[in-house]
Design an enzyme around this catalytic site. Structure first.
Site, PDB file in Angstrom:
ATOM      1  N   ASN A  51       0.880  -1.172   0.000  1.00 39.43           N
ATOM      2  CA  ASN A  51       0.000   0.000   0.000  1.00 39.43           C
ATOM      3  C   ASN A  51       0.917   1.220   0.000  1.00 39.43           C
ATOM      4  OD1 ASN A  51      -1.773   2.076   0.484  1.00 39.43           O
ATOM      5  ND2 ASN A  51      -2.348   1.413   2.550  1.00 39.43           N
ATOM      6  N   TRP A  52       1.049   1.804  -1.174  1.00 40.51           N
ATOM      7  CA  TRP A  52       1.996   2.933  -1.297  1.00 40.51           C
ATOM      8  C   TRP A  52       1.476   4.203  -0.642  1.00 40.51           C
ATOM      9  CZ3 TRP A  52       4.202   2.913  -7.051  1.00 40.51           C
ATOM     10  CH2 TRP A  52       4.942   1.749  -7.239  1.00 40.51           C
ATOM     11  N   LYS A  53       0.192   4.246  -0.340  1.00 48.54           N
ATOM     12  CA  LYS A  53      -0.440   5.463   0.203  1.00 48.54           C
ATOM     13  C   LYS A  53      -0.125   6.654  -0.703  1.00 48.54           C
ATOM     14  CE  LYS A  53      -0.272   3.361   4.710  1.00 48.54           C
ATOM     15  NZ  LYS A  53      -0.383   3.533   6.144  1.00 48.54           N
ATOM     16  N   HIS A  67      -9.742   1.560   4.348  1.00 43.00           N
ATOM     17  CA  HIS A  67      -8.508   1.733   5.118  1.00 43.00           C
ATOM     18  C   HIS A  67      -8.798   2.679   6.284  1.00 43.00           C
ATOM     19  CE1 HIS A  67      -4.480   2.879   6.261  1.00 43.00           C
ATOM     20  NE2 HIS A  67      -4.056   1.787   5.648  1.00 43.00           N
ATOM     21  N   GLU A 121      -7.256   5.073   7.409  1.00 46.24           N
ATOM     22  CA  GLU A 121      -7.009   6.491   7.103  1.00 46.24           C
ATOM     23  C   GLU A 121      -8.206   7.100   6.377  1.00 46.24           C
ATOM     24  OE1 GLU A 121      -3.212   5.781   5.265  1.00 46.24           O
ATOM     25  OE2 GLU A 121      -2.394   5.255   7.220  1.00 46.24           O
ATOM     26  N   GLU A 161      -6.033  -4.614  10.237  1.00 42.46           N
ATOM     27  CA  GLU A 161      -5.005  -3.599  10.458  1.00 42.46           C
ATOM     28  C   GLU A 161      -5.315  -2.823  11.737  1.00 42.46           C
ATOM     29  OE1 GLU A 161      -2.820  -2.583   6.521  1.00 42.46           O
ATOM     30  OE2 GLU A 161      -4.436  -1.150   6.831  1.00 42.46           O
ATOM     31  N   GLY A 207       1.959   2.409  10.628  1.00 44.78           N
ATOM     32  CA  GLY A 207       2.939   3.470  10.487  1.00 44.78           C
ATOM     33  C   GLY A 207       3.641   3.852  11.778  1.00 44.78           C
ATOM     34  N   SER A 230       2.725  -2.064  10.337  1.00 44.76           N
ATOM     35  CA  SER A 230       4.159  -2.197  10.632  1.00 44.76           C
ATOM     36  C   SER A 230       4.693  -3.605  10.373  1.00 44.76           C
ATOM     37  CB  SER A 230       4.470  -1.744  12.066  1.00 44.76           C
ATOM     38  OG  SER A 230       4.130  -0.370  12.223  1.00 44.76           O
ATOM     39  N   GLY A 267       2.620  -1.087   4.254  1.00 40.24           N
ATOM     40  CA  GLY A 267       2.761   0.325   3.918  1.00 40.24           C
ATOM     41  C   GLY A 267       4.219   0.705   3.755  1.00 40.24           C
ATOM     42  N   GLY A 268       4.806   1.231   4.807  1.00 44.74           N
ATOM     43  CA  GLY A 268       6.166   1.772   4.758  1.00 44.74           C
ATOM     44  C   GLY A 268       7.184   0.844   4.117  1.00 44.74           C
TER      45      GLY A 268
HETATM   46  P1  PGA Z   1       2.410   0.337   7.611  1.00 47.63           P
HETATM   47  O1  PGA Z   1       1.005   0.599   6.876  1.00 47.63           O
HETATM   48  O2  PGA Z   1       2.939  -0.966   7.082  1.00 47.63           O
HETATM   49  O3  PGA Z   1       3.257   1.502   7.213  1.00 47.63           O
HETATM   50  O4  PGA Z   1       2.128   0.286   9.066  1.00 47.63           O
HETATM   51  C1  PGA Z   1       0.121  -0.474   6.609  1.00 47.63           C
HETATM   52  C2  PGA Z   1      -1.162   0.070   6.031  1.00 47.63           C
HETATM   53  O5  PGA Z   1      -1.617   1.129   6.472  1.00 47.63           O
HETATM   54  O6  PGA Z   1      -1.751  -0.544   5.127  1.00 47.63           O
END
Ligand code: PGA
Length: 247
Positions: A9-11, A94, A96, A165, A171, A209, A230-231
């Site tokens: 997930n590149w966001k 998600h 967010e 999640e 994050g 994470s 994500g990251g």
């Molecule tokens: P993260 O993000 O791996 O940076 O914690 C995961 C996500 O939000 O899908």
């Protein structure tokens, strides 16, 4: 055994140059993985990434989709549009989007349904906040979020991907332990089993994470069928290590 799914997930990250460098590094290093691999990119980069990934083993996804088919919805993107640019997956709900864009359980369920009807697999995210976990409400929250998707999608529920999640792990570098994650995954699996005879084939991803160091132990859990990353998906060596851990 079903193949695991590792989805990045590149966001809201990337640029034409950075995307090209990242995808070229992934394609050069991925080989023939024993798991499925996807990257969910910002919508404006779908065309670029579709071209770069053509014919390879890495599939493409988007990060959000409209709950509507077409029409006067300024700024929104219809599932058929994502499909035209090669999206196999789309993330819906998600945390967010729930947090910053006020997305409700019902809207998330409608988005999943709209994606399915366009032939795109929704990756439906559920997860509790830290306050909800500390108050002992984790199960209740994730079950409520998933129930809305089951209610709206009926027997099609076996076509979705679910991602657990925990919001406090996203994050933050603070991953759920493998045991904490498995515990919630078992709850979600039981809920899916009650709704569908095909629940065993629904991939249940963990996200929050997940990284090169903890992927192996998380992915070893009975009900963890992959990861939403994500990251660590923005760094080719890290993402490749996670893919290897799932293979
Ligand atoms: P993260 O993000 O791996 O940076 O914690 C995961 C996500 O939000 O899908």
């Amino acid at each position: 055994m079903k193949k695991k799914l590792i989805a990045g997930n590149w966001k809201m990250n990337g640029s034409l140059a950075a995307n090209e460098a990242l995808l070229k590094a992934l394609l050069a290093g991925v080989g023939q993985p024993a798991c499925q691999v996807a990257v969910c990119v910002p919508a404006v980069y779908l065309a670029q990434c579709q071209a770069l990934l053509a014919g390879g083993v890495i599939e493409l996804g988007a990060q959000d989709v409209s709950a509507h088919e077409s029409g006067a919805y300024t700024g929104e993107i219809a599932p058929a549009m994502l499909k035209e640019f090669g999206a196999r997956y789309v993330i819906v709900g998600h945390s967010e989007r729930r947090q910053y864009h006020g997305e409700t359980d019902e809207l998330v369920a409608a988005k999943a349904q709209r994606a399915l009807s366009a032939g795109i697999t929704p990756i439906v995210c559920v997860g509790e906040t830290l306050a909800e976990r500390e108050a002992g409400h984790t199960e209740e929250v994730v079950k409520r979020q998933l129930a809305a998707v089951i209610h709206t999608n009926g027997h099609c529920i076996s076509e979705v991907v679910v991602a657990y999640e925990p919001v406090w792990a996203i994050g933050t570098g603070l991953s759920a332990t493998a045991e904490q994650a498995q515990q919630v995954h078992a709850v979600l699996r039981a809920q899916l089993k009650a709704a569908s005879p095909n629940a065993d084939r629904i991939p249940l991803l963990y996200g929050g994470s997940m990284n090169a160091a903890n992927a192996k132990s998380l992915l070893a859990q009975a009900d963890i069928d992959g990861g939403l990353i994500g990251g660590a998906a923005l760094k080719a060596p890290d993402f490749l290590t996670i893919i290897a851990a799932a293979s």
